[in-house]
Design a protein around this motif. Sequence first.
Motif, PDB file in Angstrom:
ATOM      1  N   PRO A   1       0.825  -1.204   0.000  1.00  0.00           N
ATOM      2  CA  PRO A   1       0.000   0.000   0.000  1.00  0.00           C
ATOM      3  C   PRO A   1       0.861   1.256   0.000  1.00  0.00           C
ATOM      4  N   ASN A   2       2.168   1.057   0.101  1.00  0.00           N
ATOM      5  CA  ASN A   2       3.060   2.212   0.108  1.00  0.00           C
ATOM      6  C   ASN A   2       3.488   2.566  -1.304  1.00  0.00           C
TER       7      ASN A   2
ATOM      8  N   GLN B   1      -1.483  14.878   4.961  1.00  0.00           N
ATOM      9  CA  GLN B   1      -2.510  13.891   4.619  1.00  0.00           C
ATOM     10  C   GLN B   1      -3.418  14.476   3.551  1.00  0.00           C
TER      11      GLN B   1
ATOM     12  N   ARG C   1      -6.692  13.334   0.340  1.00  0.00           N
ATOM     13  CA  ARG C   1      -7.579  12.310  -0.216  1.00  0.00           C
ATOM     14  C   ARG C   1      -7.255  12.069  -1.695  1.00  0.00           C
TER      15      ARG C   1
ATOM     16  N   TRP D   1      -9.516   6.539  -5.717  1.00  0.00           N
ATOM     17  CA  TRP D   1      -9.002   5.237  -6.159  1.00  0.00           C
ATOM     18  C   TRP D   1      -9.687   4.806  -7.457  1.00  0.00           C
TER      19      TRP D   1
ATOM     20  N   ARG E   1      -9.966   7.756  -0.761  1.00  0.00           N
ATOM     21  CA  ARG E   1      -9.143   7.188   0.314  1.00  0.00           C
ATOM     22  C   ARG E   1      -8.255   8.258   0.895  1.00  0.00           C
ATOM     23  N   TRP E   2      -8.024   8.126   2.175  1.00  0.00           N
ATOM     24  CA  TRP E   2      -7.071   9.026   2.839  1.00  0.00           C
ATOM     25  C   TRP E   2      -5.676   8.419   2.747  1.00  0.00           C
ATOM     26  N   VAL E   3      -4.710   9.268   2.406  1.00  0.00           N
ATOM     27  CA  VAL E   3      -3.324   8.778   2.428  1.00  0.00           C
ATOM     28  C   VAL E   3      -2.472   9.724   3.268  1.00  0.00           C
TER      29      VAL E   3
ATOM     30  N   SER F   1       1.292   6.323   2.218  1.00  0.00           N
ATOM     31  CA  SER F   1       0.602   5.109   2.658  1.00  0.00           C
ATOM     32  C   SER F   1      -0.887   5.366   2.806  1.00  0.00           C
ATOM     33  N   ASP F   2      -1.608   4.316   2.540  1.00  0.00           N
ATOM     34  CA  ASP F   2      -3.071   4.364   2.618  1.00  0.00           C
ATOM     35  C   ASP F   2      -3.477   4.350   4.092  1.00  0.00           C
TER      36      ASP F   2
ATOM     37  N   SER G   1      -6.793   5.020   5.022  1.00  0.00           N
ATOM     38  CA  SER G   1      -8.266   5.085   5.043  1.00  0.00           C
ATOM     39  C   SER G   1      -8.839   4.364   6.252  1.00  0.00           C
TER      40      SER G   1
END
Length: 525
Positions: free
Chosen positions: A394-395, A457, A459, A462, A468-470, A492-493, A495
């Motif tokens: 996810p990174n 941070q 959004r 996707w 999604r928040w990253v 990184s995700d 969410s």
Amino acid sequence: MKDALRHSRFEPAFQPLVDMSNGLVVGFEVLARWVDPALPAIGPVHFIPAAERYGLIGPLTRQILRKGCTEALQFPGEPILAFNLSPIQFRDPDLFDFVIAVIEPTGFPLRRVHIEMTESALTGDDGVALATVQRFKSVGIGVALDDFGTGFASLTRLHAFPFETLKIDASFVQTMETDPGSRKIVASVIGLGQSLGMTIVAEGVETEQQATILRRLGCDIAQGWLFGKPAAALEIVRSLPSPTGGIQRKSTRVSPLQRFHQLEALYKDAPIALGFADLDLSYVSVNDRLAQILGRPAADIVGHPITEKLPARHKLAMTRLLQRIIDRRSIKSHEYSDGAMARSYLISCQCVCDDVGDAIGLSITAIDITQRKAAQVALKADEEHFRRSVELSPNVAWAAKPSGEVDYMSPALGIGEASAMADRIADWYARMHEQDRARVRQEWLAWLPSQRPFSTQFRIKWNDGEWRWVLSRAKPFFNSRGQLERWYGVISDISDQKILEATVAQMASLPQENAQAAQILKLFR
Ligand code: C2E
Ligand code: CA
Ligand code: CA
């Protein structure tokens, strides 16, 4: 002719002999000229045979020897002079005394005199000729065999006479560029002469190309219009810069025999497989390594077609390929894997040409690249592994210049999959939530001068259309001089974490759960 002799009308013309290794004049061949303004020009090919026939060759030779030696005394340096004597003169037991008696009074050193004789002087009973040659040698006069290759002197005679020099006849030299047979004769004569320790002179050299071929074949001295036409002494003195050290015998010269053995040793023990094939695509020679790769003893390979053991379906293609290499005078390399032996080879095939560009065969080399291949495969597997894990993770890695401009973004599943870097980066920007885009950019640019680790941070939309928040973090990297070189970042995700945070925050509004929620929130922040 008698009248001309009485009036001393025969004059020497001097033609330079040039050292092929440095272009310096080492001496001159002296050629007879009948100089009479009242007569049309008569060449020596006409008047010499006439002089022989009428018993006048002796007086004629006397004039040429005397004038030649006297005039050459004014030449700079120490050039040699090569005089021609007729075959019939070599039947005269008094020839030696005659020559010495003419030259000595001129004061020209005998050790700088050469005598040229043709092969026809060697035929028949040549005991007298041999004795004369030996006497010449004994006083330091060198003897050359002239017009070599045009007569029928046997190798026995060639060996019996202590010749210092072999002169290759102009007829071979001048047809060398067009006639492979001539070229082979010239190459063989040079090889023969060198093996016997003789100096080789090529006659009738008219073109640069002839000179180049001769030089490559190892010829020592050249004579011909390319280097100078026969000229009167006066002209020679006027035109010659500062020549002439006489013919040097080069001790550093490699004889064809030495060269052959050197090549043979290299060939046999080379760390790579080597082979040679003729224009019929049959092996002419293979070294041990190639035989090993081919899996047969060399004796079973030489004389057989290259394609012999190939499966029928490859034969035609292979023959065509080899023929194309020959036709185009090219080189082709390709990798070949021997499945049965689990080995890989880099095989290279090159058309070999002689000096004038005629194809004479194919040189084949093969290098065992099994280990290199194995290393390549391992490296590739590693790379693949790395790529896959990055894709799954996810990174997402990114990097930026000191100016803040992002110039690297690793690929990730579902987003930023474009293969071109610029497209990938653009994709990321496009997918940022518009409420975040300007803010993050502002934060980032404002942060840069601090040169401290950065974090923010935002959004991202996707592929499935979900927001999604990253979390994006970056660290500065400094070079050895302490200057900021690059920023390295990871996205990184988060969410799931965000959902949890929201839930916990909700919990915090309910009095009985308040304390617990505060604790959990502390963990997150
Ligand atoms: P040779 O001994 O083979 O001399 C070389 C001949 O080739 C000379 O011809 C020379 O002028 C000519 N030559 C030199 N460079 C070139 C070139 O680049 N191209 C061409 N096409 N020809 C070149 P030349 O002077 O006409 O003499 C012919 C022959 O006459 C000589 O052949 C030699 O056998 C004989 N000769 C000349 N002078 C004497 C002499 O004093 N005594 C005797 N016995 N024979 C002589
Ligand atoms: Ca000659
Ligand atoms: Ca000659």
